[in-house]
Design a protein around this motif. Structure first.
Motif, PDB file in Angstrom:
ATOM      1  N   MET A   1     -11.363  -8.296  12.002  1.00 11.10           N
ATOM      2  CA  MET A   1     -10.834  -7.451  10.933  1.00 11.10           C
ATOM      3  C   MET A   1     -11.191  -8.051   9.580  1.00 11.10           C
ATOM      4  SD  MET A   1      -6.905  -6.192  10.270  1.00 11.10           S
ATOM      5  CE  MET A   1      -6.322  -7.842   9.860  1.00 11.10           C
ATOM      6  N   LEU A   2     -11.650  -7.225   8.671  1.00 12.71           N
ATOM      7  CA  LEU A   2     -12.019  -7.683   7.344  1.00 12.71           C
ATOM      8  C   LEU A   2     -10.784  -7.764   6.443  1.00 12.71           C
ATOM      9  CD1 LEU A   2     -15.277  -5.592   6.805  1.00 12.71           C
ATOM     10  CD2 LEU A   2     -15.082  -7.995   7.490  1.00 12.71           C
ATOM     11  N   ARG A   3     -10.854  -8.677   5.478  1.00 16.67           N
ATOM     12  CA  ARG A   3      -9.757  -8.852   4.525  1.00 16.67           C
ATOM     13  C   ARG A   3     -10.292  -8.607   3.116  1.00 16.67           C
ATOM     14  NH1 ARG A   3      -7.165 -14.490   5.170  1.00 16.67           N
ATOM     15  NH2 ARG A   3      -9.334 -15.142   4.935  1.00 16.67           N
ATOM     16  N   PHE A   4      -9.554  -7.822   2.339  1.00 12.91           N
ATOM     17  CA  PHE A   4     -10.028  -7.419   1.029  1.00 12.91           C
ATOM     18  C   PHE A   4      -9.140  -7.973  -0.080  1.00 12.91           C
ATOM     19  CE2 PHE A   4     -11.533  -4.196   4.007  1.00 12.91           C
ATOM     20  CZ  PHE A   4     -12.885  -4.152   3.687  1.00 12.91           C
ATOM     21  N   SER A   5      -9.797  -8.328  -1.161  1.00 15.92           N
ATOM     22  CA  SER A   5      -9.130  -8.840  -2.348  1.00 15.92           C
ATOM     23  C   SER A   5      -9.315  -7.849  -3.489  1.00 15.92           C
ATOM     24  CB  SER A   5      -9.731 -10.205  -2.721  1.00 15.92           C
ATOM     25  OG  SER A   5      -9.276 -10.644  -3.977  1.00 15.92           O
ATOM     26  N   ALA A   6      -8.256  -7.564  -4.214  1.00 14.01           N
ATOM     27  CA  ALA A   6      -8.318  -6.652  -5.354  1.00 14.01           C
ATOM     28  C   ALA A   6      -8.765  -7.419  -6.593  1.00 14.01           C
ATOM     29  CB  ALA A   6      -6.959  -6.014  -5.600  1.00 14.01           C
ATOM     30  N   ASN A   7      -9.884  -7.010  -7.166  1.00 18.54           N
ATOM     31  CA  ASN A   7     -10.320  -7.631  -8.416  1.00 18.54           C
ATOM     32  C   ASN A   7      -9.587  -6.945  -9.566  1.00 18.54           C
ATOM     33  OD1 ASN A   7     -11.873  -8.258 -10.858  1.00 18.54           O
ATOM     34  ND2 ASN A   7     -13.247  -9.294  -9.437  1.00 18.54           N
TER      35      ASN A   7
ATOM     36  N   ASP B   1      -0.494  -1.364  -2.430  1.00 19.96           N
ATOM     37  CA  ASP B   1      -1.610  -0.694  -1.757  1.00 19.96           C
ATOM     38  C   ASP B   1      -2.124  -1.466  -0.546  1.00 19.96           C
ATOM     39  OD1 ASP B   1      -1.773   1.625  -3.237  1.00 19.96           O
ATOM     40  OD2 ASP B   1      -3.115   0.774  -4.745  1.00 19.96           O
ATOM     41  N   GLY B   2      -1.495  -2.571  -0.212  1.00 21.03           N
ATOM     42  CA  GLY B   2      -1.830  -3.278   1.011  1.00 21.03           C
ATOM     43  C   GLY B   2      -2.858  -4.377   0.881  1.00 21.03           C
ATOM     44  N   PHE B   3      -3.252  -4.726  -0.327  1.00 25.77           N
ATOM     45  CA  PHE B   3      -4.164  -5.859  -0.488  1.00 25.77           C
ATOM     46  C   PHE B   3      -3.456  -7.156  -0.119  1.00 25.77           C
ATOM     47  CE2 PHE B   3      -6.444  -2.896  -3.310  1.00 25.77           C
ATOM     48  CZ  PHE B   3      -7.763  -3.138  -2.920  1.00 25.77           C
ATOM     49  N   GLU B   4      -4.217  -8.092   0.438  1.00 26.27           N
ATOM     50  CA  GLU B   4      -3.668  -9.388   0.800  1.00 26.27           C
ATOM     51  C   GLU B   4      -3.865 -10.430  -0.296  1.00 26.27           C
ATOM     52  OE1 GLU B   4      -4.584 -10.904   4.782  1.00 26.27           O
ATOM     53  OE2 GLU B   4      -5.543  -8.994   5.187  1.00 26.27           O
ATOM     54  N   ALA B   5      -4.850 -10.192  -1.171  1.00 25.48           N
ATOM     55  CA  ALA B   5      -5.206 -11.201  -2.161  1.00 25.48           C
ATOM     56  C   ALA B   5      -5.717 -10.521  -3.424  1.00 25.48           C
ATOM     57  CB  ALA B   5      -6.274 -12.140  -1.601  1.00 25.48           C
TER      58      ALA B   5
ATOM     59  N   GLU C   1     -14.721  -5.369  -6.495  1.00 29.28           N
ATOM     60  CA  GLU C   1     -15.026  -5.506  -7.917  1.00 29.28           C
ATOM     61  C   GLU C   1     -15.765  -4.257  -8.396  1.00 29.28           C
ATOM     62  OE1 GLU C   1     -16.279  -9.333 -10.403  1.00 29.28           O
ATOM     63  OE2 GLU C   1     -18.030  -8.325  -9.552  1.00 29.28           O
ATOM     64  N   TYR C   2     -15.027  -3.162  -8.463  1.00 30.28           N
ATOM     65  CA  TYR C   2     -15.641  -1.900  -8.859  1.00 30.28           C
ATOM     66  C   TYR C   2     -14.739  -1.138  -9.818  1.00 30.28           C
ATOM     67  CZ  TYR C   2     -12.641   0.031  -5.108  1.00 30.28           C
ATOM     68  OH  TYR C   2     -11.576   0.381  -4.303  1.00 30.28           O
ATOM     69  N   THR C   3     -15.345  -0.213 -10.537  1.00 33.15           N
ATOM     70  CA  THR C   3     -14.615   0.670 -11.440  1.00 33.15           C
ATOM     71  C   THR C   3     -14.205   1.922 -10.672  1.00 33.15           C
ATOM     72  OG1 THR C   3     -15.911  -0.115 -13.329  1.00 33.15           O
ATOM     73  CG2 THR C   3     -14.737   1.974 -13.587  1.00 33.15           C
TER      74      THR C   3
ATOM     75  N   GLY D   1      -9.214   6.890  -9.929  1.00 36.86           N
ATOM     76  CA  GLY D   1      -7.944   6.192  -9.749  1.00 36.86           C
ATOM     77  C   GLY D   1      -8.031   5.191  -8.617  1.00 36.86           C
ATOM     78  N   THR D   2      -7.459   4.017  -8.812  1.00 34.26           N
ATOM     79  CA  THR D   2      -7.589   2.949  -7.810  1.00 34.26           C
ATOM     80  C   THR D   2      -6.968   3.331  -6.479  1.00 34.26           C
ATOM     81  OG1 THR D   2      -7.574   1.266  -9.554  1.00 34.26           O
ATOM     82  CG2 THR D   2      -7.119   0.544  -7.308  1.00 34.26           C
ATOM     83  N   SER D   3      -5.688   3.659  -6.483  1.00 30.32           N
ATOM     84  CA  SER D   3      -4.991   3.952  -5.228  1.00 30.32           C
ATOM     85  C   SER D   3      -5.590   5.162  -4.529  1.00 30.32           C
ATOM     86  CB  SER D   3      -3.501   4.186  -5.503  1.00 30.32           C
ATOM     87  OG  SER D   3      -2.906   3.042  -6.075  1.00 30.32           O
ATOM     88  N   GLU D   4      -5.946   6.180  -5.306  1.00 37.75           N
ATOM     89  CA  GLU D   4      -6.500   7.406  -4.741  1.00 37.75           C
ATOM     90  C   GLU D   4      -7.859   7.179  -4.068  1.00 37.75           C
ATOM     91  OE1 GLU D   4      -3.882   8.410  -8.244  1.00 37.75           O
ATOM     92  OE2 GLU D   4      -5.402   6.905  -7.737  1.00 37.75           O
ATOM     93  N   GLY D   5      -8.580   6.157  -4.506  1.00 39.44           N
ATOM     94  CA  GLY D   5      -9.922   5.929  -3.990  1.00 39.44           C
ATOM     95  C   GLY D   5     -10.036   4.914  -2.880  1.00 39.44           C
ATOM     96  N   LEU D   6      -8.916   4.445  -2.334  1.00 36.82           N
ATOM     97  CA  LEU D   6      -8.947   3.379  -1.326  1.00 36.82           C
ATOM     98  C   LEU D   6      -9.154   3.860   0.103  1.00 36.82           C
ATOM     99  CD1 LEU D   6      -6.108   1.018  -2.610  1.00 36.82           C
ATOM    100  CD2 LEU D   6      -8.568   0.666  -2.782  1.00 36.82           C
ATOM    101  N   HIS D   7      -9.359   5.148   0.292  1.00 34.11           N
ATOM    102  CA  HIS D   7      -9.538   5.677   1.655  1.00 34.11           C
ATOM    103  C   HIS D   7     -10.746   5.083   2.363  1.00 34.11           C
ATOM    104  CE1 HIS D   7     -12.726   8.225   0.006  1.00 34.11           C
ATOM    105  NE2 HIS D   7     -11.889   8.468  -1.001  1.00 34.11           N
ATOM    106  N   TRP D   8     -11.737   4.612   1.600  1.00 29.59           N
ATOM    107  CA  TRP D   8     -12.942   4.027   2.198  1.00 29.59           C
ATOM    108  C   TRP D   8     -12.606   2.779   3.026  1.00 29.59           C
ATOM    109  CZ3 TRP D   8     -14.114  -1.034   1.341  1.00 29.59           C
ATOM    110  CH2 TRP D   8     -13.500  -1.658   0.240  1.00 29.59           C
ATOM    111  N   MET D   9     -11.505   2.146   2.723  1.00 31.05           N
ATOM    112  CA  MET D   9     -11.151   0.855   3.324  1.00 31.05           C
ATOM    113  C   MET D   9     -10.515   0.998   4.708  1.00 31.05           C
ATOM    114  SD  MET D   9      -8.840  -2.059   1.446  1.00 31.05           S
ATOM    115  CE  MET D   9      -9.694  -1.841  -0.108  1.00 31.05           C
TER     116      MET D   9
END
Length: 258
Positions: A1-7, A27-31, A240-242, A246-254
């Protein structure tokens, strides 16, 4: 499982800096990671990390006058003393924030100096930093950055990063593999990642063009992230993206990778 960090220098741009930590945790980020914590007291950042349960994945060494357009001082001959003082500051922050990795930005190459001179300065600074950070249990990484976004940046290709690692000869120096920058400069992301796997200390992502979230551009992130997952990579992947909408709205890719 991959782990994602919010920049947090990119995500949640509508919120004050410290409020971005809470949004990332919700939003469920770990770091989290970001360009710089130095305009905040280390204790204040540590407090919000503790409150949210987030881990500090990475931040940069002091990178000069950011608002004036500087993007690191690692290769600059006339900034050695500033680099050394910044390294001490970064170590202090990293210890308070329990941050395991620091990124050293090379900087924009001045036109009055030769490549050989700049590389010699960068190698000396990296050698010093890698040794000092090793004593503290902190990994040093260097990041190739594309020349479209930062014209004149001294380190722009993974081949150059490899040569720098060979010259420094420290197990405490690795490459920060930013998939967005690598796509612009060289492409061939999966093959490059597999070849450099043992030399990669941190990964970041954004799609191209536009530097938005995965799925908005040309990179087949499903295949790229599956290759990273299959490799057994254990670190965080920095987002690390713009955000496009909206941040939360665009997290479906994860979702397929969580």
């Amino acid at each position: 499982m991959l782990r994602f960090s919010a920049n947090l220098s990119f995500l949640y741009p509508d919120l004050p800096f410290l409020d971005r930590f809470r949004a990332a945790a919700q939003d469920g980020f770990e770091a989290v990671e970001y360009v710089s914590p130095y305009d905040q007291p280390a204790e204040a950042v540590a407090e919000i990390l503790n409150e949210t349960g987030l881990r500090q994945a990475l931040f940069n060494l002091p990178a000069g006058q950011w608002d004036a357009g500087e993007r690191g001082i690692g290769c600059l001959p006339d900034r050695r003393e500033e680099f050394q003082e910044g390294l001490k500051t970064a170590i202090q922050y990293a210890k308070v924030l329990e941050c395991p990795k620091l990124n050293c930005l090379a900087g924009i190459a001045p036109t009055h100096a030769s490549h050989a001179e700049l590389e010699a300065v960068f190698v000396d600074n990296l050698s010093l930093a890698a040794a000092m950070l090793a004593d503290e249990g902190i990994l040093l990484v260097i990041e190739p950055i594309n020349l479209k976004d930062i014209p004149g940046f001294f380190l722009s290709h993974t081949d150059h990063a490899e040569r720098l690692l060979e010259r420094v000869e420290s197990p405490n120096l690795k490459i920060q593999f930013d998939l967005y920058h690598a796509q612009i400069m060289q492409g061939d992301l999966i093959a490059t990642f597999k070849r450099l796997h043992d030399q990669i200390g941190h990964i970041q992502l954004a799609d191209n063009p536009g530097r938005h979230e995965p799925g908005t551009g040309e990179i087949n992130y499903f295949n790229v992230l599956r290759a990273i997952e299959d490799s057994g990579y254990q670190g965080f992947i920095g987002c690390e993206y713009t955000p496009l909408a909206g941040t939360s709205e665009g997290l479906h890719w994860m979702q397929p990778f969580r």
